[in-house]
Design an enzyme around this catalytic site. Structure first.
Site, mmCIF file in Angstrom:
data_model
loop_
_atom_site.group_PDB
_atom_site.id
_atom_site.type_symbol
_atom_site.label_atom_id
_atom_site.label_comp_id
_atom_site.label_asym_id
_atom_site.label_seq_id
_atom_site.Cartn_x
_atom_site.Cartn_y
_atom_site.Cartn_z
ATOM 1 N N HIS A 157 -29.085 47.046 20.247
ATOM 2 C CA HIS A 157 -28.300 47.588 19.136
ATOM 3 C C HIS A 157 -28.559 49.076 18.975
ATOM 4 O O HIS A 157 -29.556 49.613 19.476
ATOM 5 C CB HIS A 157 -28.573 46.834 17.836
ATOM 6 C CG HIS A 157 -30.018 46.770 17.454
ATOM 7 N ND1 HIS A 157 -30.913 45.899 18.037
ATOM 8 C CD2 HIS A 157 -30.733 47.479 16.556
ATOM 9 C CE1 HIS A 157 -32.104 46.070 17.513
ATOM 10 N NE2 HIS A 157 -32.034 47.043 16.608
ATOM 11 N N ARG A 188 -35.808 44.953 7.034
ATOM 12 C CA ARG A 188 -35.726 44.050 8.189
ATOM 13 C C ARG A 188 -36.896 43.085 8.208
ATOM 14 O O ARG A 188 -38.041 43.498 8.002
ATOM 15 C CB ARG A 188 -35.719 44.872 9.474
ATOM 16 C CG ARG A 188 -35.368 44.058 10.703
ATOM 17 C CD ARG A 188 -35.349 44.920 11.936
ATOM 18 N NE ARG A 188 -36.673 44.991 12.535
ATOM 19 C CZ ARG A 188 -37.077 45.936 13.384
ATOM 20 N NH1 ARG A 188 -36.260 46.903 13.734
ATOM 21 N NH2 ARG A 188 -38.287 45.909 13.886
ATOM 22 N N HIS A 207 -31.562 50.040 21.840
ATOM 23 C CA HIS A 207 -32.823 49.332 22.050
ATOM 24 C C HIS A 207 -32.680 47.877 21.623
ATOM 25 O O HIS A 207 -31.731 47.508 20.924
ATOM 26 C CB HIS A 207 -33.944 49.959 21.204
ATOM 27 C CG HIS A 207 -33.741 49.803 19.731
ATOM 28 N ND1 HIS A 207 -32.764 50.473 19.038
ATOM 29 C CD2 HIS A 207 -34.376 49.019 18.819
ATOM 30 C CE1 HIS A 207 -32.814 50.125 17.762
ATOM 31 N NE2 HIS A 207 -33.779 49.234 17.602
ATOM 32 N N ASP A 219 -35.635 45.239 19.739
ATOM 33 C CA ASP A 219 -36.799 45.629 18.932
ATOM 34 C C ASP A 219 -38.133 45.405 19.650
ATOM 35 O O ASP A 219 -38.389 44.332 20.206
ATOM 36 C CB ASP A 219 -36.771 44.879 17.587
ATOM 37 C CG ASP A 219 -35.593 45.354 16.749
ATOM 38 O OD1 ASP A 219 -35.279 46.553 16.772
ATOM 39 O OD2 ASP A 219 -34.956 44.502 16.090
#
Ligand code: SIN
Length: 275
Positions: A251, A266, A105, A107
């Site tokens: 990623h 994150r 995906h 984000d």
């Protein structure tokens, strides 16, 4: 055409592969950065799509401050840390039935304005190894499609569905889920390069095609963009950082370390409507 390497003055930049990824050294991200350092990190980020740093022990406030040099901080629609809405915690351990990021995906592509970048700080790596992250270049994925396929998808859009990603895949409950329609091929607003913009976690349908055609086309594009030639792999250590560009990469966090614990935080940077 061969590009000359950018003449960095304040940081050292070492490519991970010729097409994606670079490790940056010679900078301490816990300290205020000069304009020249920020400009060179930005340049390396644009040139390599995902950049990595080692041995950067950041507090949550320093992590957020680093993100703010590059843009506004994004608040995730479903997953936030108590007391720190701009932080997404990425945690898996012996009780996890799902590992965040275990499917390819970029984000939050189900948002109208998907985040442009993400900065992940690793706090705890699994005790017996594993837990690497793979990154794929969506520039290369687009550029390596055949001309007839490029022509076919150039004017098409795709639906990115938060319910598919969060409720169906991750069992995250919410009253409603974001959903958006984006071009299949987007133009990067800074580099001007074209990138494929579909991914297995969020993208569910190409509305211009029949259901069967849409499924076949998406499957082909997913498989193509996940080929090894598009990828680099990052082996984490505690206090490593990965800073990726969601506009031109995907990623996947490899879920190969059960039953051990992996924990990261994150910060995500707000983005624009893809065009
Ligand atoms: C993510 O998708 O943001 C998580 C990536 C990772 O855990 O390596």
């Amino acid at each position: 055409m061969k590009r000359e390497p950018f003449p960095y003055q304040t940081i050292t930049v070492a490519s991970v592969t010729p097409s994606i990824g670079a490790e940056i050294s010679g900078v301490d991200l816990s300290r205020p950065l000069s304009d020249a350092q920020v400009a060179e990190i930005q340049q390396a980020w644009m040139d390599h799509q995902v950049i990595f740093f080692r041995d950067q022990k950041l507090t949550i406030e320093q992590h957020k401050a680093f993100g703010r040099y590059f843009g506004e901080l994004h608040v995730h629609p479903l997953v936030t840390m108590a007391g720190h809405p701009e932080i997404v915690e990425i945690k898996a351990d012996e009780n996890s039935s799902y590992v965040q990021g275990e499917n390819w995906h970029s984000d939050v592509t189900c948002a109208e304005r998907p985040p442009m970048g993400s900065i992940l700080c690793m706090h705890q790596i699994p005790e017996n190894g594993g837990g690497d992250t793979l990154f794929s270049s969506m520039y290369l994925a687009y550029e390596t499609l055949s001309e007839p396929i490029k022509k076919l998808i150039d004017g098409m859009t795709a639906i990115h569905d938060g319910e598919h990603a969060y409720r169906v895949r991750q069992n995250l409950k919410a009253d409603s889920y974001p959903r958006a329609e984006h071009p299949i091929v987007r133009t990067h607003p800074v580099t001007g390069r074209r990138a494929l913009f579909v991914n297995r976690s969020y993208t569910v349908r190409i509305p211009q095609l029949s259901e069967r055609e849409s499924r076949a086309m998406l499957d082909m594009l997913f498989e193509h963009s996940e080929l090894d030639v598009m990828k680099c792999r990052f082996k984490w250590r505690p206090n490593s950082i990965a800073f990726w560009d969601n506009r031109c990469t995907m990623h996947l966090a490899i879920p190969d370390y059960f039953p051990h614990t992996r924990y990261a935080q994150r910060v995500t940077l707000s983005g624009d409507k893809p065009f």
